[in-house]
Design an enzyme around this catalytic site. Structure first.
Site, PDB file in Angstrom:
ATOM      1  CG  HIS A  25      -0.258   0.271   2.502  1.00 34.61           C
ATOM      2  ND1 HIS A  25       0.413  -0.718   3.181  1.00 34.61           N
ATOM      3  CD2 HIS A  25      -0.093   1.407   3.222  1.00 34.61           C
ATOM      4  CE1 HIS A  25       0.950  -0.191   4.272  1.00 34.61           C
ATOM      5  NE2 HIS A  25       0.651   1.090   4.313  1.00 34.61           N
ATOM      6  CG  MET A  28       2.002   4.842  -8.814  1.00 38.04           C
ATOM      7  SD  MET A  28       2.746   5.384 -10.353  1.00 38.04           S
ATOM      8  CE  MET A  28       3.177   3.867 -11.146  1.00 38.04           C
ATOM      9  CE1 TYR A 149       7.785  -7.195 -11.828  1.00 39.85           C
ATOM     10  CE2 TYR A 149       7.238  -6.737 -14.121  1.00 39.85           C
ATOM     11  CZ  TYR A 149       6.947  -6.623 -12.770  1.00 39.85           C
ATOM     12  OH  TYR A 149       5.835  -5.934 -12.362  1.00 39.85           O
ATOM     13  NE  ARG A 222       7.430  -0.079 -23.461  1.00 38.40           N
ATOM     14  CZ  ARG A 222       8.098  -0.654 -24.458  1.00 38.40           C
ATOM     15  NH1 ARG A 222       7.586  -0.686 -25.673  1.00 38.40           N
ATOM     16  NH2 ARG A 222       9.276  -1.219 -24.236  1.00 38.40           N
TER      17      ARG A 222
HETATM   18  P1  GDP Z   1       8.893  -1.521 -20.318  1.00 39.43           P
HETATM   19  O1  GDP Z   1       7.649  -0.965 -20.922  1.00 39.43           O
HETATM   20  O2  GDP Z   1       8.651  -2.774 -19.546  1.00 39.43           O
HETATM   21  O3  GDP Z   1       9.975  -1.702 -21.342  1.00 39.43           O
HETATM   22  O4  GDP Z   1       9.385  -0.506 -19.187  1.00 39.43           O
HETATM   23  P2  GDP Z   1       9.770   1.035 -19.093  1.00 39.43           P
HETATM   24  O5  GDP Z   1       8.674   1.785 -18.440  1.00 39.43           O
HETATM   25  O6  GDP Z   1      11.099   1.063 -18.425  1.00 39.43           O
HETATM   26  O7  GDP Z   1       9.884   1.616 -20.593  1.00 39.43           O
HETATM   27  C1  GDP Z   1      10.979   1.313 -21.375  1.00 39.43           C
HETATM   28  C2  GDP Z   1      10.890   1.977 -22.749  1.00 39.43           C
HETATM   29  O8  GDP Z   1      10.982   3.397 -22.612  1.00 39.43           O
HETATM   30  C3  GDP Z   1      12.071   1.549 -23.617  1.00 39.43           C
HETATM   31  O9  GDP Z   1      11.719   1.649 -24.993  1.00 39.43           O
HETATM   32  C4  GDP Z   1      13.106   2.595 -23.234  1.00 39.43           C
HETATM   33  O10 GDP Z   1      14.119   2.712 -24.235  1.00 39.43           O
HETATM   34  C5  GDP Z   1      12.215   3.847 -23.190  1.00 39.43           C
HETATM   35  N1  GDP Z   1      12.743   4.926 -22.328  1.00 39.43           N
HETATM   36  C6  GDP Z   1      13.116   6.159 -22.769  1.00 39.43           C
HETATM   37  N2  GDP Z   1      13.586   6.912 -21.769  1.00 39.43           N
HETATM   38  C7  GDP Z   1      13.464   6.160 -20.634  1.00 39.43           C
HETATM   39  C8  GDP Z   1      13.760   6.412 -19.255  1.00 39.43           C
HETATM   40  O11 GDP Z   1      14.232   7.465 -18.853  1.00 39.43           O
HETATM   41  N3  GDP Z   1      13.506   5.415 -18.379  1.00 39.43           N
HETATM   42  C9  GDP Z   1      12.975   4.214 -18.785  1.00 39.43           C
HETATM   43  N4  GDP Z   1      12.731   3.269 -17.861  1.00 39.43           N
HETATM   44  N5  GDP Z   1      12.700   3.947 -20.088  1.00 39.43           N
HETATM   45  C10 GDP Z   1      12.941   4.897 -20.998  1.00 39.43           C
END
Ligand code: GDP
Length: 331
Positions: A25, A28, A149, A222
């Site tokens: 809890h 986030m 993971y 994403r």
């Molecule tokens: P994922 O969706 O499981 O891969 O997790 P993330 O939230 O870490 O997102 C990763 C994606 O965002 C990859 O394509 C990274 O190259 C891109 N990315 C760009 N800038 C960042 C950053 O500052 N942090 C993270 N975590 N990812 C980034």
């Protein structure tokens, strides 16, 4: 009091008076879940790691036996962005497998009426057809950066399904896309994409820099979901008949990391250039969820993306003003 649960189909008519355990809890999503349950008349059971270490089987079983939660939102997990996953794979797989075994099996042993477990979109094969439906699970190889993971979360989904098949437990899993919102982890290396970019855009603005760096080449896509929308969806699934044991919970559209970076630059008020660090992994190129199954229950996301990102930025600024919270983000 009349029973608020139909054991047969797993519907929960009301949270009123229910003893509800929200694991994790302080994170986030866990804190969003607590916010979302406020006003529902439930008796919230909240445990810190110091009180009940979820990795410790004896501690979890003893606490559940003594406290008898009726409903469980199982959120507590070791989580992190693509870099944290690539560098700490053993920690991710070990801790999550332990926690899931303890909480899910403990829920069966102590007679929990219904449990909703949060998994992750990285459980789907990296080349799954888009949008990804629930039946794409276990149909192909996973992205190597987050495999440990992902395997742990797949095991959790399978546990919910197996306990339902063998013991008739009302255990259900949900798969969200990339989450963001208040209470995010803004650690410079370990954060997820929204928090990572927000932080670097803000720092570039404050330093008067003419550019800030985004990881990867900007082309992966994403799907984002505000954490309050996921908390709301988890309540929907908790209330609904247990017709399925897995639900995707997405907003229904995705955007390129480059588009996301531009929106965040705009939200932050950074006017310079965005540059890409291709030495950092892109990860999976696309993972848009097919969320028609939960939409059929009547759930729709409510938080507008731009407004949500603005409120996330305000939350980040508040963290910077609070020394205790600031220390937790590695500042
Ligand atoms: P994922 O969706 O499981 O891969 O997790 P993330 O939230 O870490 O997102 C990763 C994606 O965002 C990859 O394509 C990274 O190259 C891109 N990315 C760009 N800038 C960042 C950053 O500052 N942090 C993270 N975590 N990812 C980034």
């Amino acid at each position: 009091m009349a029973s608020t649960q139909n054991q047969q189909d797993g519907t929960i008519a009301s949270f009123e008076g229910k003893r509800i355990w929200v694991t994790g809890h302080r994170g986030m999503l866990g804190s969003a879940m607590v916010r979302s349950l406020a006003g529902e008349g439930a008796e919230l059971l909240l445990t810190t790691r110091e009180e009940v270490d979820l990795c410790n089987q004896a501690a979890v079983y003893a606490w559940m036996e003594a406290n008898r939660p009726e409903l469980v939102f199982h959120i507590g997990a070791k989580v992190g962005g693509i870099h944290a996953n690539a560098t700490l794979p053993a920690d991710f797989v070990r801790e999550n497998l332990l926690i899931q075994c303890n909480v899910i099996d403990g829920a069966y042993r102590s007679g929990v009426q219904k449990l909703v477990f949060v998994a992750s979109n990285c459980t789907y094969p990296s080349l799954a057809p888009q949008p990804i439906a629930e039946d794409a699970l276990l149909t192909g190889p996973l992205d190597a950066n987050i495999r440990s993971y992902a395997v742990s979360k797949i095991a959790g989904i399978e546990m919910c399904s197996a306990y339902r098949r063998q013991y008739g437990c009302n255990f259900v899993a949900v798969i969200p896309p990339n989450l963001y919102g208040p209470g995010d982890n803004y650690h410079p290396q370990h954060s997820h994409v929204v928090a990572g970019i927000l932080r670097r855009a803000h720092e570039a603005k404050m330093q008067g820099a003419d550019e800030f760096v985004v990881w990867g080449d900007g082309t992966p896509r994403r799907e984002l979901l505000h954490v309050d929308d996921l908390a709301d969806a988890m309540k929907y699934v908790m209330r609904a008949p247990t017709t399925h044991d897995l639900y995707n919970v997405g907003c229904g559209h995705d955007l390129a990391i480059s588009e996301l970076a531009s929106i965040i630059a705009d939200v932050v008020g950074f006017k310079g250039r965005i540059v890409y660090d291709a030495s950092k992994p892109n990860g999976t190129m696309r993972k848009l969820l097919d969320s028609s199954r939960i939409r059929a229950l009547g759930w729709v996301p409510k938080v507008d993306e731009r407004l949500g990102l603005r409120s996330a930025y305000q939350d980040f600024m508040q963290i910077l003003e609070d020394p205790a919270r600031r220390a937790r983000i590695g500042d």
